[in-house]
Enzyme design. Structure first.
Site, PDB file in Angstrom:
ATOM      1  N   ARG A   4      21.986 -15.142  -9.248  1.00 12.09           N
ATOM      2  CA  ARG A   4      21.676 -13.778  -9.700  1.00 12.09           C
ATOM      3  C   ARG A   4      20.179 -13.677  -9.969  1.00 12.09           C
ATOM      4  O   ARG A   4      19.555 -12.667  -9.691  1.00 12.09           O
ATOM      5  CB  ARG A   4      22.494 -13.400 -10.941  1.00 12.09           C
ATOM      6  CG  ARG A   4      22.106 -12.050 -11.490  1.00 12.09           C
ATOM      7  CD  ARG A   4      23.118 -11.357 -12.410  1.00 12.09           C
ATOM      8  NE  ARG A   4      24.062 -12.196 -13.104  1.00 12.09           N
ATOM      9  CZ  ARG A   4      23.794 -12.907 -14.212  1.00 12.09           C
ATOM     10  NH1 ARG A   4      22.596 -12.872 -14.759  1.00 12.09           N
ATOM     11  NH2 ARG A   4      24.728 -13.641 -14.765  1.00 12.09           N
ATOM     12  N   TYR A  49      16.205  12.781  -2.374  1.00 12.33           N
ATOM     13  CA  TYR A  49      17.533  12.393  -1.876  1.00 12.33           C
ATOM     14  C   TYR A  49      18.612  12.843  -2.861  1.00 12.33           C
ATOM     15  O   TYR A  49      18.453  12.700  -4.082  1.00 12.33           O
ATOM     16  CB  TYR A  49      17.521  10.861  -1.720  1.00 12.33           C
ATOM     17  CG  TYR A  49      18.817  10.257  -1.287  1.00 12.33           C
ATOM     18  CD1 TYR A  49      19.292  10.446   0.002  1.00 12.33           C
ATOM     19  CD2 TYR A  49      19.582   9.493  -2.165  1.00 12.33           C
ATOM     20  CE1 TYR A  49      20.491   9.884   0.407  1.00 12.33           C
ATOM     21  CE2 TYR A  49      20.776   8.919  -1.770  1.00 12.33           C
ATOM     22  CZ  TYR A  49      21.235   9.122  -0.488  1.00 12.33           C
ATOM     23  OH  TYR A  49      22.415   8.565  -0.096  1.00 12.33           O
ATOM     24  N   ASP A 105       9.359   6.725  -3.420  1.00  6.86           N
ATOM     25  CA  ASP A 105      10.418   6.379  -2.471  1.00  6.86           C
ATOM     26  C   ASP A 105       9.805   6.466  -1.070  1.00  6.86           C
ATOM     27  O   ASP A 105       9.487   7.549  -0.586  1.00  6.86           O
ATOM     28  CB  ASP A 105      11.586   7.371  -2.637  1.00  6.86           C
ATOM     29  CG  ASP A 105      12.770   7.049  -1.717  1.00  6.86           C
ATOM     30  OD1 ASP A 105      12.562   6.413  -0.668  1.00  6.86           O
ATOM     31  OD2 ASP A 105      13.899   7.459  -2.043  1.00  6.86           O
ATOM     32  N   LYS A 144      18.041   1.811   5.583  1.00  8.69           N
ATOM     33  CA  LYS A 144      17.535   2.721   6.615  1.00  8.69           C
ATOM     34  C   LYS A 144      16.571   1.990   7.550  1.00  8.69           C
ATOM     35  O   LYS A 144      16.956   1.019   8.165  1.00  8.69           O
ATOM     36  CB  LYS A 144      16.909   3.938   5.937  1.00  8.69           C
ATOM     37  CG  LYS A 144      17.725   4.499   4.759  1.00  8.69           C
ATOM     38  CD  LYS A 144      19.051   5.108   5.183  1.00  8.69           C
ATOM     39  CE  LYS A 144      19.978   5.442   4.012  1.00  8.69           C
ATOM     40  NZ  LYS A 144      19.406   6.261   2.947  1.00  8.69           N
TER      41      LYS A 144
END
Ligand SMILES: *Cc1c(COP(=O)(O)O)cnc(C)c1O
Length: 389
Positions: A56, A108, A180, A205
């Site tokens: 982790r 978004y 972003d 993406k």
């Protein structure tokens, strides 16, 4: 023999996409970083390890990806997450109840949903403004503002925020600028160079580019900010598995090539649409008719494959979406294959209708993610889809 690795930021962009953050595996010489599919790492003695303890916190495959994308963005530290939203949610944990964030209004849909439906209930306050106008950003900042979040170009209206102006405001007002960069990618736009403190992506993406995983990644320059994000990534745990990190790393190797192809196809398709359907109905920052084309040219070196088209009605949009044979009807974007979608009922369905109307996301708006197929096939596909309309 010296080779181009993560230390060498003088290497040019396409060289960095392939080599940065990676070196041949020390035990075998494997040129690709292995997929370290493990949860834990055996320690040599109490308190003595090889730099890895529990996956982790850190995993070598994930680390290779983080160093690679950090080098592409011109940053010093990368942090990979299990999705773009997981990344943003973790970034918001930098803040605390009572803090205020100024956010672009045309972000978004999932970003708006996370802020409005979840984080607001934890005491974070958000003001959504049209960040195309730096004055509006200034006016929205209060004594409790800690950050400005912008997406540029925006999804799906391709609105551009002046990154130099935003960076200047953030510096003067002592707040973080978070960008972003999913649509432009570091191939075309590097927000850290304009004063952003954090740049993040849905790596689902363009960064990965092959529509075969979901992921997010954030990059920063400052060590102190990096320490805080590393703490959150480990403490909150929205980290990706090594297989997804490896897939993304394979994707970024061709980022320069793919973005060049997306950009060339995007320009050709946007020009064809502008001629066929009217330039005022085609939204693409690379078209000279885009109201912010000059600004886009100043801060971006390419425009990619994202194009939005105002068809005029939901019926017309549905007809086109039902007819395309190369452009596949699907959510998401940025993969090698071309996709077509209807923002009002798909990516932005979570935005209340009156807000959508305010933002300009009409029922007639369609969004194209232009892939890297032969552009003549893409244009022929649109030609038959628009026939008679
Ligand atoms: C897809 C997307 C996101 C969300 O990322 P996920 O990987 O789907 O969680 C955030 N911002 C933009 C611009 C996106 O396109």
């Amino acid at each position: 023999m010296t080779r181009v690795f993560d230390e060498d930021l003088s290497a040019r962009f396409a060289t960095r996409t392939i080599h940065a953050g990676q070196r041949p595996d020390p035990t075998t010489g494997a040129i690709m970083p292995p997929i370290y599919q493990t949860s834990t790492f055996v320690q040599d003695a109490l308190g003595v390890n090889k730099g890895y303890e529990y996956a982790r916190g850190t995993n070598p495959t994930r680390q290779a990806l983080e160093r690679n994308v950090a080098a592409l963005e011109g940053g010093r530290h990368g942090f990979a997450f299990s999705s773009g939203m997981g990344c943003l949610d973790s970034l918001m944990k930098l803040f605390k109840a009572g803090d205020h964030i100024v956010c672009g209004e045309n972000v978004y849909g999932g970003t708006f949903r996370l802020f409005d439906r979840i984080l607001r209930h934890f005491g974070l306050a958000f003001t959504f403004v049209d960040t195309r106008d730096p004055q509006r950003i200034e006016e929205a900042i209060t004594a409790s503002t800690v950050a400005l979040l912008v997406e540029t170009p925006t999804n799906p209206l391709m609105r551009i925020t002046d990154l130099a102006a935003a960076g200047d405001i953030a510096r003067r007002r002592g707040i973080l600028l978070i960008v972003d960069n999913t649509f432009a990618t570091p191939a075309f736009q590097r927000p850290l160079e304009f004063g952003a403190h954090v740049v993040y992506h849905s790596s689902t993406k363009y960064l990965n580019g092959h529509s075969d995983m979901v992921g997010g990644i954030a990059v920063v320059l400052e060590d102190s900010l990096a320490e805080q994000i590393q703490f959150i990534a480990n403490a909150a745990g929205a980290v990706p598995g090594p297989m997804d990190a490896w897939l993304t790393l394979r994707g970024t190797k061709t980022l320069a090539l793919r973005m060049k192809a997306h950009d060339a196809n995007g320009r050709r398709v946007a020009e064809w649409l502008a001629n066929r359907w009217g330039a005022e109905r085609v939204i693409y920052p690379g078209l000279p008719t885009h109201p912010q084309h000059e600004l886009a040219k100043r801060q971006m070196s390419g425009f990619g494959g994202m194009i939005s088209v105002e068809t005029g009605s939901k019926e017309r949009a549905a007809t086109i979406l039902g007819r395309t044979r190369v452009y596949a009807l699907a959510e998401s974007l940025g993969g090698v294959e071309s996709l077509i979608s209807h923002p009002a009922s798909m990516t932005h369905a979570s935005v209340p209708p009156e807000r959508r109307a305010e933002m300009g996301i009409t029922d007639g708006l369609i969004r194209l993610s232009t892939g890297v197929e032969d552009v003549d096939d893409l244009i022929a596909d649109l030609e038959q889809a628009f026939a008679g309309l």
